[in-house]
Design an enzyme around this catalytic site. Structure first.
Site, PDB file in Angstrom:
ATOM      1  N   GLU A 118       8.875   9.214  -5.598  1.00 34.51           N
ATOM      2  CA  GLU A 118       8.660   7.336  -5.588  1.00 34.51           C
ATOM      3  C   GLU A 118       7.232   7.276  -6.047  1.00 34.51           C
ATOM      4  O   GLU A 118       6.534   7.466  -5.906  1.00 34.51           O
ATOM      5  CB  GLU A 118       9.260   7.886  -4.054  1.00 34.51           C
ATOM      6  CG  GLU A 118      10.360   8.222  -4.164  1.00 34.51           C
ATOM      7  CD  GLU A 118      10.854   7.832  -2.622  1.00 34.51           C
ATOM      8  OE1 GLU A 118       9.903   7.066  -1.881  1.00 34.51           O
ATOM      9  OE2 GLU A 118      11.778   8.527  -1.907  1.00 34.51           O
ATOM     10  N   LYS A 120       4.845   5.171  -4.459  1.00 38.22           N
ATOM     11  CA  LYS A 120       3.544   4.263  -2.931  1.00 38.22           C
ATOM     12  C   LYS A 120       3.176   2.866  -2.782  1.00 38.22           C
ATOM     13  O   LYS A 120       2.251   2.946  -3.081  1.00 38.22           O
ATOM     14  CB  LYS A 120       3.100   5.211  -3.126  1.00 38.22           C
ATOM     15  CG  LYS A 120       2.049   5.475  -1.290  1.00 38.22           C
ATOM     16  CD  LYS A 120       0.630   6.051  -1.344  1.00 38.22           C
ATOM     17  CE  LYS A 120       0.723   6.821  -0.114  1.00 38.22           C
ATOM     18  NZ  LYS A 120      -0.278   5.412   0.384  1.00 38.22           N
ATOM     19  N   ASP A 122       1.470  -0.790  -1.917  1.00 40.80           N
ATOM     20  CA  ASP A 122       0.910  -0.450  -0.888  1.00 40.80           C
ATOM     21  C   ASP A 122       0.760  -1.609   0.405  1.00 40.80           C
ATOM     22  O   ASP A 122       1.220  -2.712  -0.301  1.00 40.80           O
ATOM     23  CB  ASP A 122      -0.802  -0.547  -1.454  1.00 40.80           C
ATOM     24  CG  ASP A 122      -1.579  -0.414  -0.776  1.00 40.80           C
ATOM     25  OD1 ASP A 122      -1.591  -0.066   0.791  1.00 40.80           O
ATOM     26  OD2 ASP A 122      -2.975  -1.431  -1.803  1.00 40.80           O
ATOM     27  N   ARG A 141       5.126   1.381  12.024  1.00 39.50           N
ATOM     28  CA  ARG A 141       4.098   2.469  12.451  1.00 39.50           C
ATOM     29  C   ARG A 141       3.011   2.560  13.301  1.00 39.50           C
ATOM     30  O   ARG A 141       3.512   3.182  14.487  1.00 39.50           O
ATOM     31  CB  ARG A 141       3.055   2.978  10.986  1.00 39.50           C
ATOM     32  CG  ARG A 141       3.279   4.316  11.151  1.00 39.50           C
ATOM     33  CD  ARG A 141       2.369   5.020  10.547  1.00 39.50           C
ATOM     34  NE  ARG A 141       2.576   4.278   8.715  1.00 39.50           N
ATOM     35  CZ  ARG A 141       2.983   5.766   8.464  1.00 39.50           C
ATOM     36  NH1 ARG A 141       3.825   6.740   8.982  1.00 39.50           N
ATOM     37  NH2 ARG A 141       3.171   5.078   6.756  1.00 39.50           N
ATOM     38  N   GLU A 178       8.587  -0.372   3.512  1.00 38.24           N
ATOM     39  CA  GLU A 178       7.307  -0.642   3.266  1.00 38.24           C
ATOM     40  C   GLU A 178       7.719  -2.467   3.065  1.00 38.24           C
ATOM     41  O   GLU A 178       8.466  -2.853   2.520  1.00 38.24           O
ATOM     42  CB  GLU A 178       6.369  -0.410   2.011  1.00 38.24           C
ATOM     43  CG  GLU A 178       5.731   1.059   1.648  1.00 38.24           C
ATOM     44  CD  GLU A 178       5.387   1.322   2.852  1.00 38.24           C
ATOM     45  OE1 GLU A 178       3.782   0.352   3.112  1.00 38.24           O
ATOM     46  OE2 GLU A 178       4.740   2.406   4.068  1.00 38.24           O
ATOM     47  N   TYR A 230      13.372   2.890   1.892  1.00 39.08           N
ATOM     48  CA  TYR A 230      13.496   4.625   1.198  1.00 39.08           C
ATOM     49  C   TYR A 230      13.962   5.292   1.828  1.00 39.08           C
ATOM     50  O   TYR A 230      14.060   6.820   1.634  1.00 39.08           O
ATOM     51  CB  TYR A 230      12.590   4.718   0.126  1.00 39.08           C
ATOM     52  CG  TYR A 230      10.696   4.428   0.805  1.00 39.08           C
ATOM     53  CD1 TYR A 230      11.171   5.723   1.679  1.00 39.08           C
ATOM     54  CD2 TYR A 230      10.682   3.325   0.540  1.00 39.08           C
ATOM     55  CE1 TYR A 230       9.623   4.829   2.364  1.00 39.08           C
ATOM     56  CE2 TYR A 230       9.148   2.933   0.998  1.00 39.08           C
ATOM     57  CZ  TYR A 230       8.751   3.696   1.680  1.00 39.08           C
ATOM     58  OH  TYR A 230       8.010   3.597   2.695  1.00 39.08           O
ATOM     59  N   LYS A 321      -2.187  10.070  -4.244  1.00 39.94           N
ATOM     60  CA  LYS A 321      -3.264   8.761  -4.426  1.00 39.94           C
ATOM     61  C   LYS A 321      -3.886   8.951  -6.065  1.00 39.94           C
ATOM     62  O   LYS A 321      -4.772   9.987  -6.495  1.00 39.94           O
ATOM     63  CB  LYS A 321      -4.498   9.184  -3.749  1.00 39.94           C
ATOM     64  CG  LYS A 321      -4.151   9.053  -2.194  1.00 39.94           C
ATOM     65  CD  LYS A 321      -3.344   7.967  -2.107  1.00 39.94           C
ATOM     66  CE  LYS A 321      -4.235   6.225  -1.293  1.00 39.94           C
ATOM     67  NZ  LYS A 321      -4.545   6.508  -0.104  1.00 39.94           N
ATOM     68  N   CYS A 415     -33.377 -16.451   8.761  1.00 42.92           N
ATOM     69  CA  CYS A 415     -31.863 -16.324   8.906  1.00 42.92           C
ATOM     70  C   CYS A 415     -31.039 -17.504   7.846  1.00 42.92           C
ATOM     71  O   CYS A 415     -31.488 -18.665   7.780  1.00 42.92           O
ATOM     72  CB  CYS A 415     -31.443 -16.682  10.590  1.00 42.92           C
ATOM     73  SG  CYS A 415     -29.882 -17.199  10.433  1.00 42.92           S
ATOM     74  N   CYS A 418     -30.490 -20.967  10.424  1.00 41.79           N
ATOM     75  CA  CYS A 418     -31.023 -21.207  10.943  1.00 41.79           C
ATOM     76  C   CYS A 418     -32.721 -21.136  10.633  1.00 41.79           C
ATOM     77  O   CYS A 418     -33.387 -21.515  11.760  1.00 41.79           O
ATOM     78  CB  CYS A 418     -30.842 -20.989  12.855  1.00 41.79           C
ATOM     79  SG  CYS A 418     -31.150 -19.195  12.908  1.00 41.79           S
ATOM     80  N   CYS A 433     -30.431 -11.590  13.396  1.00 40.14           N
ATOM     81  CA  CYS A 433     -30.845 -13.449  14.314  1.00 40.14           C
ATOM     82  C   CYS A 433     -30.586 -13.027  15.374  1.00 40.14           C
ATOM     83  O   CYS A 433     -29.097 -13.032  15.559  1.00 40.14           O
ATOM     84  CB  CYS A 433     -30.213 -13.964  13.296  1.00 40.14           C
ATOM     85  SG  CYS A 433     -30.539 -15.792  13.630  1.00 40.14           S
ATOM     86  N   CYS A 439     -28.068 -20.690  16.619  1.00 43.28           N
ATOM     87  CA  CYS A 439     -27.606 -20.295  15.300  1.00 43.28           C
ATOM     88  C   CYS A 439     -26.555 -20.550  15.256  1.00 43.28           C
ATOM     89  O   CYS A 439     -25.093 -19.811  15.815  1.00 43.28           O
ATOM     90  CB  CYS A 439     -28.205 -18.639  14.946  1.00 43.28           C
ATOM     91  SG  CYS A 439     -27.217 -18.448  12.993  1.00 43.28           S
TER      92      CYS A 439
END
Length: 676
Positions: A118, A120, A122, A141, A178, A230, A321, A415, A418, A433, A439
């Site tokens: 199948e 995968k 994302d 999950r 998913e 699935y 993967k 920075c 500032c 900073c 800031c």
């Protein structure tokens, strides 16, 4: 008198007919992509149903098609234990590892094994429960043993049926898959945000995850999430073939992996599996959604049971993967971001480049050491890839194509917000900073942290409101929140009467938040939730903590030199002391209240690691009980750990480490005896 019940019965039949008709059209449009009526006709029928449900509320139901548009506000997403553990998959990154896994499976089973391949997806893993064909619950999950209930938001997803088709589905079952954001929707959402002057979202997966946790389900509905399902789990009889269960689920109205589009395929052995992998490694960029690999499963459920699972992963399935996609582009310049703690993060600004289905314009450079390691120069041709297909990063420089006279990137000295000279503590990678009180990003970031759910949990306020109030000169630090009045706020952009009242009510309610969360909310560097709890318990009050010297601080468990130095530095600054005094004056909780329920010092100073699934306690309850008796919760096992409290499915690596170090492993019942 006899006519009215008949009228009501007729109304009920009309409502049920409309619901069934709308769900069928929804299925044809979003799942089959073969609509038979126009959008206008669909909307007219939906409005007719909405009107009838409003006029006859006795016939309303949670699974009406009218719920697809959202409108429910969910303030909390309760944690719910999974009926069937939601295990994650072991990952593989090479074809050799796939062959080794196939060999192990066939050797363990001792007979011919058919596999199913199948895509995968994302996205965000979800488990959806149906009882008598009706959607009743949806859970993320989480940690595999328990997740967060997001039912109301899931009801807005058009590809998830609210009521099932047919009549041969189990009486009570869970289906998993998913939830994801299609790439076209993600692009449209980002275009709209950019046009509004807002920051673009980083990637579809994180955006889908964040959308699923939005409190207002009408916004979830507008985002148009999608879902492919699935995996079916039930105590009732089902086909023994995973492939056949997926095909059957499609007949019940679910959007499942398409056989025709080769999203799912039965395979015999390595050659067919690798053919599936190679096909999608090439074709994945043509998909309307993101995938990051292929999942290979044993098809036969009896063989799955025989193979079993480890504490974290099933032995009968594995994920391959894909290698991270890489692109080459030009480094235009390096800019610098200031975090709420003052940490400076360099960001590479790049020529836009298509990478893993999205346009990449920026990549994090982390710190000065990373820039030096890459020997980075402006105008360099750099290699960019997505770590785990999510976060863009620069992995190298094409030195052969460096332009003549290219200037080396020099980390800034002041920075960018500032102009305060930056500092870098020995042993740390980050520059900071130190101008915490002056800031702007630090001021606004500190207020955002203070109002967050884990700190003061002030409702009715978010980053946009903080930006507005800061820009109007109404707030300069967290204490200023408690000086806001109705007259200050009414009439400001996006702040009408109701919004102002909700905001002020949230500020007032925060005065009841316990001391340890107030302390955490201050945002003192290195003082997280656990440290704040220990400090509050030890010193009992803010006054006592502010007066503590280094020696006194080091007497507290888990407080070392770094945290002690950070606390002393914070309270030595006059501006911080003055701000904390103001918070005390405004009525915030700055002392520990007497604890309710059983508590003692029986576990005083003892460090505990909690692992596994428990029967009497939830994990959070167990940790709270440890703290109520003086114990300390730590996340990992070390020589300083005193006990590991082990439940079901405790990870084997933790067990091995505890045994190697001689740390006592106790059960839930043995823990109860410790505090008896």
């Amino acid at each position: 008198m006899q006519g009215k019940p008949m009228d009501l019965q007729g109304i009920q039949e009309q409502i049920e007919h409309l619901r069934k008709e709308l769900e069928e059209h929804n299925y044809r449009y979003y799942v089959l992509d073969t609509p038979v009526i126009s959008d206008t006709v669909f909307d007219e029928k939906l409005k007719e149903l909405e009107k009838l449900e409003q006029e006859y509320p006795q016939f309303q139901t949670d699974n009406s098609p009218t719920k697809r548009v959202g409108g429910t506000v969910t303030k909390d997403f309760p944690t719910v234990k999974h009926r069937f553990p939601m295990l994650s998959l072991s990952n593989s990154y090479s074809e050799e590892e796939i062959q080794e896994w196939i060999d192990r499976v066939q050797k363990a089973v001792g007979e011919v094994v058919t596999f199913v391949c199948e895509l995968k997806y994302d996205g965000v893993a979800i488990g959806i429960r149906y009882v008598n064909g009706q959607l009743v619950q949806a859970i993320t999950r989480g940690d595999g043993s328990q997740g967060e209930e997001v039912t109301e938001n899931v009801r807005t997803i058009r590809t998830i049926p609210l009521t099932l088709k047919g009549d041969d589905y189990p009486e009570d079952f869970e289906i998993r898959g998913e939830i994801f954001l299609p790439l076209a929707r993600f692009q449209a959402l980002n275009d709209a945000r950019e046009a509004a002057g807002e920051e673009r979202y980083m990637n579809p997966r994180n955006t889908a995850s964040g959308t699923l946790k939005l409190q207002d389900s009408s916004i979830v509905s507008e985002r148009m999430l999608d879902c492919i399902l699935y995996g079916i789990y039930s105590n009732e009889d089902l086909p023994q073939s995973h492939f056949e269960k997926v095909v059957k689920a499609q007949a019940w109205g679910f959007k499942t992996p398409s056989v025709d589009q080769r999203f799912i395929e039965r395979c015999q052995g390595k050659e067919q599996i690798l053919d599936f992998i190679h096909h999608w490694d090439t074709e994945r960029t043509q998909l309307p959604f993101e995938i990051d690999g292929v999942v290979i499963k044993v098809d036969n459920e009896t063989q799955q049971v025989e193979l079993g699972s480890t504490a974290k992963s099933p032995r009968w399935a594995i994920a391959y993967k894909f290698k991270a996609e890489q692109a080459v582009t030009r480094l235009e310049r390096v800019t610098y971001q200031v975090g709420r703690t003052g940490a400076i993060t360099p960001v590479a600004n790049l020529d836009p480049v298509l990478l893993a289905g999205t346009i990449v314009k920026r990549a994090s450079l982390h710190n000065a050491d990373q820039i030096e390691k890459l020997d980075l120069h402006i105008e360099d041709q750099v290699y960019v890839e997505k770590g785990g297909e999510i976060i863009p990063k620069i992995t190298g420089v094409d030195m052969d194509n460096r332009p003549l006279g290219a200037q080396a990137v020099q980390f800034i000295q002041n920075c960018p917000e500032c102009n305060t000279p930056l500092v870098r503590t020995e042993g740390e990678a980050q520059h900071y900073c130190p101008n915490r009180a002056g800031c702007p990003p630090q001021i606004k970031g500190a207020i955002e942290h203070f109002i967050s759910r884990r700190a003061m949990d002030i409702e009715g306020m978010g980053p946009e409101t903080i930006e507005l109030l800061y820009r109007q000169g109404l707030i300069h630090d967290i204490a200023d929140l408690y000086t806001l009045s109705y007259d200050d706020l009414i009439g400001l952009e996006r702040l009408a009467d109701k919004s102002v009242k909700n905001l002020l009510a949230g500020v007032e309610k925060s005065k009841q938040v316990p001391f340890e969360r107030v302390l955490f909310g201050l945002g003192i560097r290195h003082v997280g939730e656990t440290v704040a709890k220990r400090l509050a318990k030890h010193f009992k009050s803010m006054d006592a903590l502010m007066m503590a010297d280094k020696e006194a601080l080091l007497q507290v468990d888990i407080i070392g030199e770094v945290i002690a130095a950070s606390l002393m530095h914070y309270f030595e600054e006059a501006a911080n002391r003055e701000m904390v005094q103001r918070l005390m004056t405004y009525g915030l909780q700055t002392e520990v209240e007497a604890a309710d329920g059983p508590h003692s010092d029986r576990l005083e100073g003892k460090k505990f690691v909690v692992s596994g699934v428990f029967h009497t306690f939830s994990r959070d309850e167990l940790k709270a009980t440890i703290e109520s008796h003086g114990g300390i919760n730590v996340s990992s096992i070390s020589k300083k750990t005193d006990y590991v409290v082990a439940g079901d499915n405790m990870g084997p690596s933790k067990s091995e480490k505890a045994e190697r170090l001689g740390i006592p492993i106790i059960s839930e019942e043995e823990f109860k005896q410790l505090i008896a």
